[in-house]
Design a protein around this motif. Structure first.
Motif, PDB file in Angstrom:
ATOM      1  N   TRP A 130       4.962 -35.751  21.148  1.00  0.00           N
ATOM      2  CA  TRP A 130       4.267 -35.162  20.195  1.00  0.00           C
ATOM      3  C   TRP A 130       5.581 -33.867  19.612  1.00  0.00           C
ATOM      4  O   TRP A 130       5.747 -33.522  18.762  1.00  0.00           O
ATOM      5  N   SER A 131       5.973 -32.976  20.193  1.00  0.00           N
ATOM      6  CA  SER A 131       7.656 -32.137  20.047  1.00  0.00           C
ATOM      7  C   SER A 131       8.534 -32.915  19.694  1.00  0.00           C
ATOM      8  O   SER A 131       9.545 -32.692  19.288  1.00  0.00           O
ATOM      9  N   LEU A 145       9.935 -34.046  12.302  1.00  0.00           N
ATOM     10  CA  LEU A 145       9.344 -33.565  10.912  1.00  0.00           C
ATOM     11  C   LEU A 145      10.066 -31.930   9.918  1.00  0.00           C
ATOM     12  O   LEU A 145       9.747 -32.391   9.435  1.00  0.00           O
ATOM     13  N   ARG A 146      10.370 -31.216  11.556  1.00  0.00           N
ATOM     14  CA  ARG A 146      11.278 -30.381  10.756  1.00  0.00           C
ATOM     15  C   ARG A 146      12.831 -30.400  10.685  1.00  0.00           C
ATOM     16  O   ARG A 146      12.738 -29.518   9.658  1.00  0.00           O
ATOM     17  N   LYS A 186      13.480 -29.211   6.739  1.00  0.00           N
ATOM     18  CA  LYS A 186      14.409 -29.144   5.958  1.00  0.00           C
ATOM     19  C   LYS A 186      15.760 -29.880   6.041  1.00  0.00           C
ATOM     20  O   LYS A 186      16.658 -29.373   4.699  1.00  0.00           O
ATOM     21  N   MET A 187      15.755 -31.018   5.670  1.00  0.00           N
ATOM     22  CA  MET A 187      16.517 -31.538   4.819  1.00  0.00           C
ATOM     23  C   MET A 187      16.498 -31.854   2.895  1.00  0.00           C
ATOM     24  O   MET A 187      16.900 -31.252   2.441  1.00  0.00           O
ATOM     25  N   THR A 188      14.352 -31.425   2.989  1.00  0.00           N
ATOM     26  CA  THR A 188      14.147 -31.506   1.880  1.00  0.00           C
ATOM     27  C   THR A 188      14.841 -29.909   1.635  1.00  0.00           C
ATOM     28  O   THR A 188      15.187 -29.859   0.108  1.00  0.00           O
ATOM     29  N   ARG A 189      14.919 -28.425   2.096  1.00  0.00           N
ATOM     30  CA  ARG A 189      14.623 -27.621   1.878  1.00  0.00           C
ATOM     31  C   ARG A 189      16.325 -27.449   1.389  1.00  0.00           C
ATOM     32  O   ARG A 189      16.670 -26.624   0.148  1.00  0.00           O
ATOM     33  N   SER A 190      17.284 -27.583   2.183  1.00  0.00           N
ATOM     34  CA  SER A 190      18.495 -28.266   1.299  1.00  0.00           C
ATOM     35  C   SER A 190      18.470 -28.949   0.421  1.00  0.00           C
ATOM     36  O   SER A 190      19.769 -28.254  -0.463  1.00  0.00           O
ATOM     37  N   SER A 191      18.065 -30.055   0.060  1.00  0.00           N
ATOM     38  CA  SER A 191      18.333 -30.403  -1.218  1.00  0.00           C
ATOM     39  C   SER A 191      18.076 -29.231  -2.031  1.00  0.00           C
ATOM     40  O   SER A 191      18.542 -29.574  -3.269  1.00  0.00           O
ATOM     41  N   SER A 192      17.247 -28.587  -2.371  1.00  0.00           N
ATOM     42  CA  SER A 192      15.954 -28.093  -2.977  1.00  0.00           C
ATOM     43  C   SER A 192      17.294 -26.495  -3.216  1.00  0.00           C
ATOM     44  O   SER A 192      17.779 -26.342  -4.616  1.00  0.00           O
TER      45      SER A 192
END
Length: 408
Positions: free
Chosen positions: A238-239, A245-246, A250-256
């Protein structure tokens, strides 16, 4: 002045000015601001030394305030610098001074602190390390041991087992004696009246057997262990999924954020071409750029003059730097990084007021001295060199050489 008159009667210094007045001495804590022998001087002019920056430990009519000594990275400060005495530095733990200063009149030590010798296991410090001498090691004799690496600890005496105890492990030069208070029979021990041949003997219990079995308890404990292992494996899986997922988020936020930085660069070019903030923000909102990361829009170019920062931001920076620090990493340390001398620093400290704290007076003097270099980028670099990242982080900057501010 070459025409000073030297006399002896009634004058402590024995030196007189051209007008015949006795040259007075500055007391301890005061330095000479203007000598009695200077042109047009009628007598010595003294000034009080600045605490933590300069000091004067002698009375004199020619010596100004001296700068305080700074302890090196292998030293610790035992007494802070005051206006009447210099900083007192001693070697840090596990360090000693190879050639300590023997002349009390000298301002400080003549050599740096060196690291003491460390004694390995099996050796003890016959002479412990101190600020004045290094350690001397000697091998542990019989009956003593040392199981640590130290520059101060000597060999310790081996432990002696109590009466009735047995020695599980004898003392060596690197380990202590290991004792046990529990009797552990050997495989040849057996009762005296037992005629049966056995390989081991277990002392009989005084209590009668009650038919109690430990098998159910053992099975229960084994089941708990297996359940704990299964729960641990499930938790790790689970961890791992949560961590992946994190990372994806994070990669999505970095692209944004990268898209928002590009939008910020376009907005700066639009400002240079005469467009206003309203049209730029409307275009960004319609395209969806900048809806996630807004922090780059708050950054300022490194070439911006410091005086053009918002007043609340400047006041916050100046308020943080105006707090005096024992390590010198305040406005005085920043002034030295910007090229100001100790006399300039003393002058700024004497001319500042309540409405104009020392840090603000420093920035005003710096802007008057070097207008072209008085930028936020230079300030941030100087703050990071004196390890004041807490103040440097108050001014988010980015480098964009094509953008120029008026007067920069």
């Amino acid at each position: 002045m070459n025409d000073t008159v030297t006399q002896t009667d009634g004058c402590m210094t024995g030196v007189y000015s051209a007008t015949g007045e006795c040259c007075e001495e500055c007391p301890i804590g005061f330095g000479v601001h203007r000598k009695c022998s200077d042109p047009n001087a009628t007598n010595t002019i003294c000034t009080v030394c600045e605490p933590g920056i300069t000091f004067s430990s002698v009375t004199s009519h020619v010596i100004p305030c001296q700068p305080c000594t700074r302890c090196s990275h292998n030293e610790v400060m035992t007494s802070a610098c005051s206006i009447m005495q210099d900083t007192v530095c001693e070697c840090a733990p596990n360090y000693f001074r190879t050639d300590p200063q023997t002349d009390d009149s000298a301002p400080g030590p003549t050599s740096a602190c060196s690291q003491c010798m460390f004694c390995p296991p099996g050796f003890g410090a016959a002479v412990p390390c101190s600020p004045r001498q290094s350690s001397q090691c000697q091998i542990c004799a019989n009956g003593t041991y040392s199981d640590i690496v130290s520059s101060t600890e000597g060999c310790r005496k081996c432990s002696v087992c109590n009466e009735g105890s047995i020695v599980l492990k004898r003392c060596t030069d690197i380990s202590d004696t290991v004792c046990s208070d529990t009797y552990i029979p050997s495989i040849t021990d057996r009762p005296q009246n037992d005629k049966m041949t056995t390989t081991t003997w277990i002392p009989k219990s005084n209590t009668k057997s009650s038919g109690f079995s430990v098998v159910p308890i053992f099975c229960t404990l084994l089941g708990l262990v297996i359940f704990g292992l299964l729960a641990y494996v499930i938790f790790k899986k689970w961890s791992f999924k949560k961590m992946k997922l994190r990372q994806t988020q994070k990669m999505t936020r970095s692209s944004s954020c990268h898209t928002d930085i590009e939008g910020n660069t376009i907005s700066i070019l639009s400002l240079k071409n005469g467009q206003n903030y309203t049209s730029r923000d409307s275009a960004l909102d319609r395209s969806g750029i900048g809806s996630i990361c807004r922090q780059p829009l708050m950054a300022v170019p490194s070439a911006m003059p410091y005086q053009q920062l918002p007043s609340d931001k400047r006041h916050e920076v100046e308020r943080s730097l105006s707090v005096s620090r024992m390590d010198g990493r305040d406005w005085r340390g920043l002034a030295r990084e910007l090229g100001f001398s100790d006399l300039d620093i003393v002058h700024i400290a004497q001319t500042c007021t309540v409405s104009t704290p020392p840090a603000r007076a420093l920035f005003i003097a710096w802007h008057s001295r070097d207008t072209k270099r008085a930028t936020v980028g230079t300030i941030v670099e100087a703050l990071r060199r004196i390890r004041r990242n807490d103040v440097a982080d108050l001014i988010p900057v980015f480098t964009y050489s094509a953008y120029h501010f008026p007067g920069s």
